[in-house]
Enzyme design. Structure first.
Site, PDB file in Angstrom:
ATOM      1  N   GLY A  82      -7.415  -5.698   4.143  1.00 14.95           N
ATOM      2  CA  GLY A  82      -6.943  -4.941   5.294  1.00 14.95           C
ATOM      3  C   GLY A  82      -6.543  -3.550   4.843  1.00 14.95           C
ATOM      4  O   GLY A  82      -6.507  -3.260   3.647  1.00 14.95           O
ATOM      5  N   MET A  86      -3.962  -0.145   4.416  1.00 11.33           N
ATOM      6  CA  MET A  86      -2.590   0.020   3.943  1.00 11.33           C
ATOM      7  C   MET A  86      -1.616  -0.462   5.019  1.00 11.33           C
ATOM      8  O   MET A  86      -1.916  -0.395   6.203  1.00 11.33           O
ATOM      9  CB  MET A  86      -2.287   1.511   3.722  1.00 11.33           C
ATOM     10  CG  MET A  86      -2.888   2.108   2.516  1.00 11.33           C
ATOM     11  SD  MET A  86      -2.481   3.880   2.378  1.00 11.33           S
ATOM     12  CE  MET A  86      -1.259   4.175   3.598  1.00 11.33           C
ATOM     13  N   LYS A 120      -0.597  -6.880   2.637  1.00  8.75           N
ATOM     14  CA  LYS A 120      -1.364  -7.614   1.626  1.00  8.75           C
ATOM     15  C   LYS A 120      -0.485  -8.079   0.472  1.00  8.75           C
ATOM     16  O   LYS A 120      -0.517  -9.246   0.093  1.00  8.75           O
ATOM     17  CB  LYS A 120      -2.517  -6.746   1.101  1.00  8.75           C
ATOM     18  CG  LYS A 120      -3.564  -6.407   2.126  1.00  8.75           C
ATOM     19  CD  LYS A 120      -4.659  -5.514   1.573  1.00  8.75           C
ATOM     20  CE  LYS A 120      -4.172  -4.188   1.067  1.00  8.75           C
ATOM     21  NZ  LYS A 120      -3.578  -3.314   2.078  1.00  8.75           N
ATOM     22  N   ASP A 158      -3.442  -9.235  -6.896  1.00  6.50           N
ATOM     23  CA  ASP A 158      -3.145  -8.161  -5.960  1.00  6.50           C
ATOM     24  C   ASP A 158      -3.874  -6.891  -6.387  1.00  6.50           C
ATOM     25  O   ASP A 158      -4.219  -6.722  -7.558  1.00  6.50           O
ATOM     26  CB  ASP A 158      -1.629  -7.918  -5.908  1.00  6.50           C
ATOM     27  CG  ASP A 158      -1.218  -7.112  -4.688  1.00  6.50           C
ATOM     28  OD1 ASP A 158      -1.818  -7.316  -3.607  1.00  6.50           O
ATOM     29  OD2 ASP A 158      -0.299  -6.285  -4.800  1.00  6.50           O
ATOM     30  N   GLU A 159      -4.115  -6.011  -5.423  1.00  2.57           N
ATOM     31  CA  GLU A 159      -4.857  -4.763  -5.654  1.00  2.57           C
ATOM     32  C   GLU A 159      -6.225  -5.039  -6.266  1.00  2.57           C
ATOM     33  O   GLU A 159      -6.736  -4.285  -7.104  1.00  2.57           O
ATOM     34  CB  GLU A 159      -4.050  -3.796  -6.536  1.00  2.57           C
ATOM     35  CG  GLU A 159      -2.658  -3.477  -6.040  1.00  2.57           C
ATOM     36  CD  GLU A 159      -2.593  -2.669  -4.745  1.00  2.57           C
ATOM     37  OE1 GLU A 159      -3.658  -2.378  -4.156  1.00  2.57           O
ATOM     38  OE2 GLU A 159      -1.476  -2.329  -4.316  1.00  2.57           O
TER      39      GLU A 159
END
Length: 197
Positions: free
Chosen positions: A7, A9, A13, A84-85
């Protein structure tokens, strides 16, 4: 299972990544939390709402399969990874995620942006779209300044939407205060209209 949650910013997330880690750990599962280029610039997952968790920093030369096998060799069970990221990982890392799922029965939950500031898919995100067992758009509503759905992340440099530059630039930090990001609808991303203000 390899799941990719994506998704723009501000859609939550990283918050969801930490919640998922909490839920799995609460049920007695052991996992590793990983990140790359977190906004904190440290080896941790941080959220815009103030949550944080220590994490393993994913570098270009980190092999996720070797990482998990090493933990097993040290007597630490690994049932899942929280990545993550993930959009900033290498394509090879995504291949390693799939190998962990298929060969070693380790669940992998990846979280990240789909596209960069130019609205082009990140290579790792593209590979996740291609390989993931499930792809889930995070449904927390993010709005453009005009009230439409915020779909794209604009890089704003000196008050102007940037159209060129390095694919990854950390913004909204003390060291890069002249660079920030703003979620825009497609119309305003295309026109570069940041709204009144």
């Amino acid at each position: 299972m390899l799941k990719f949650f994506w998704g723009p910013m501000d859609c939550g997330k990283s918050t969801m990544a930490l919640q998922m880690n909490y839920n799995h750990a609460r049920q007695g599962r052991n996992g590793l939390v990983l990140t790359r280029i977190d906004r904190s610039l440290g080896p941790q997952v941080t959220t815009r709402i103030g949550l944080a968790h220590e994490a393993i920093e994913v570098t270009d030369d980190l092999d996720l399969v070797a990482l998990v096998r090493g933990r097993w060799a040290d007597g630490f069970r690994v049932d899942y990874l929280i990545c993550d990221e993930a959009c900033f990982y290498g394509v090879a890392h995504v291949e390693q995620m799939a190998e962990l799922v298929d060969r070693y029965d380790v669940d992998v939950f990846a979280f990240g942006l789909a596209s960069d500031f130019r609205s082009c898919l990140f290579p790792a995100a593209q590979r996740l779209f291609e390989l993931a067992d499930e792809v889930c758009r995070i449904q927390v509503e993010v709005l453009c300044w005009c009230g439409r759905a915020g779909l794209l992340n604009a890089r704003v440099v000196d008050g102007v939407v940037a159209r060129e530059g390095a694919r990854v630039v950390i913004g909204d930090t003390a060291d890069a205060a002249e660079v920030r990001y703003q979620v825009l609808c497609r119309r305003h991303h295309r026109t570069g209209d940041l709204g009144p203000g």
